[in-house]
Structures are given as C-alpha cells and as structure tokens.
Design an enzyme around this catalytic site. Structure first.
Site, PDB file in Angstrom:
ATOM      1  CB  CYS A  74      -0.377  -0.382   1.145  1.00  0.00           C
ATOM      2  SG  CYS A  74      -1.681   1.384   1.210  1.00  0.00           S
ATOM      3  CB  CYS A 187      -3.187   2.923  -6.040  1.00  0.00           C
ATOM      4  SG  CYS A 187      -3.654   2.449  -5.162  1.00  0.00           S
TER       5      CYS A 187
END
EC number: 5.1.1.3
Length: 258
Positions: A74, A187
């Site tokens: 992440c 992302c």
C-alpha cells in the site's frame, strides 16, 4: 525465525492482492499471510496518524504469527508508517512507492511527461514530495488523485466496463495523452485496471507500476538474510480481512485468481 516462516502482506483493502500475485509468481515457495483492511478502507482519505495506527495493529498481528518479513502493499501506508514501523520492529519491513523513477528512466535522459495516479494521501505526503523533487526539474510530472478507483475495487465493480471507463475519462480527459510518455499506477488497487488503462491510453504511453520491483526487493532482502523459503516448501496464500463478510472473502479470492 526460520526460512520457512511466512511473509506478511497487508493493504488498506483488496489492492495488495495484486502484490501477492506478483510475489507468488516470483517466489513460489513462500508462504504468504495477506491481511486486507477493507473495514477501514480507503486509507487514502484518512489522516497520516490514523493510517499509522492501523498499520501498527496489523504488523503487530503478523509478528505474533511469526512472520519473517512484512510487505506494506500500500503506497499510502508506506508513506505514513514505514519509517516508524522499521524503527519499532526487528524484522524487514518492505514498503512501496509510486514507480516514478522507472517512468522517468524510460526516457534515457530525454524529458518525460508522466502522470502519477495515486490516492490523495499518497500524493500529499512528504515521502512523495521528496520523490517528486528528485525528478521534477528534468521531467514534467502531473499528480492525479483517483480515490474512486479504490472504491470500485472494494465494491466488487471491477467488471463494470462502462463505470470504469467513465471514471477513467473523468480523471484523465484533462491531459494531453497523445503527448504523455507514462502513467504510473501509484496504488496497488490500480494494477487491476491495467487493461482498462491500456484501452484509455494511446499505444505509445507506458503503464508503470511498482509490484515487480517490490517482489524483487523482498527476494533480495530475504536472500541476504538467508531467509528465502526452501525449495521443497509448498508456497501458499492465506487471505484474511477486517471485513468479516462473505462477499469480501469471495471477492478477495476472485482477485487472487484473476
């Protein structure tokens, strides 16, 4: 801690499963514990303090399960928490950052026009500002927050072609894509949109993500510590999520096998 111990991987939700797939491809003998924090998704609109607190809880759980390393799959959690996690724990903590260097290096010294798609928090954090500062004088870099792309994955709407393409056009029609060199998928959720981005973008525009580099970094670190899983070990993935619903469990499995 033995080389047969598992690797913990976590994300704000389901996006990090794209990293798990890469690790499983590159390091097939590793046992992977995946935790998706879908009950608290998205991280990208939270404060850095909230993200740090959530990240510490997850890593503490991995440590209790005997993880030999943790991958923060992440970009947002990496930006907010990786440094403090490394200071607190004595196992390797592998983070991620948008693959801006990879995109800029594609020009072999020529000026590149790059769009970095990421969450709002990733793009606001000092870590990304420092990364961007290294390249912005020599290259044209656009920051594009795309929070709805996280939400679509978490809602299980990734196969809704019209919704996805409409969302991508909303974000990217403002750019001169014909004169763009690369789009960075900053992302892990966005990696699942690669085919959609390919449909949106001219053929000359490269699509860059950090998953391969992250898996490679994990391999190098484990090898340097003598902790690569033995070749006779059967690798595998255990998927867990803070959202206990059956729908999330089914969606996670679908994304793993996608």
């Amino acid at each position: 801690m033995t080389s047969s111990a598992p690797v913990g991987v976590f994300d704000s939700g389901l996006g990090g499963i794209s990293v798990v797939r890469q690790i499983r491809t590159d390091l097939p003998h590793e046992r992977i514990l995946y935790f998706g924090d879908s009950a608290n998704a998205p991280y990208g609109t939270k404060t850095p303090e909230q993200v740090r607190d959530l990240s510490f809880r997850i890593v503490e759980d991995f440590v209790e399960q005997g993880a030999k390393a943790v991958v923060i799959a992440c970009n947002t959690a990496t930006s907010s928490a990786v440094q403090e996690l490394r200071e607190h724990y004595d196992i390797p903590i592998i983070g991620m950052e948008p693959a801006l260097k990879v995109a800029c290096d594609r020009g072999h010294g020529e000026r590149q026009s790059v769009i970095v798609a990421a969450t709002p928090l990733t793009l606001r954090e000092r870590k990304f500002a420092a990364l961007m500062h290294r390249f912005e004088d020599a290259h044209t870099i656009h920051k594009q927050p795309c929070p709805r792309l996280v939400e679509i994955v978490e809602r299980g709407e990734l196969d809704d072609h019209d919704l996805v393409m409409r969302t991508l056009h909303d974000y990217f029609d403002q750019y001169d894509l014909a004169h763009t060199d690369s789009v960075v998928l900053g992302c892990t959720h966005f990696v699942f949109y690669r085919d959609y981005f390919r449909e949106l973008l001219p053929n000359n525009v490269a699509i860059v993500d950090g998953n391969e580099g992250t898996a490679r970094h994990l391999e190098v670190v484990l090898e340097s510590l003598g902790k690569l899983a033995p070749e006779e070990q059967d690798g595998g993935v255990i998927l867990r999520n803070s959202d206990p619903g059956e729908r999330i469990a089914e969606l996670a499995q679908q994304l793993l096998e996608r």
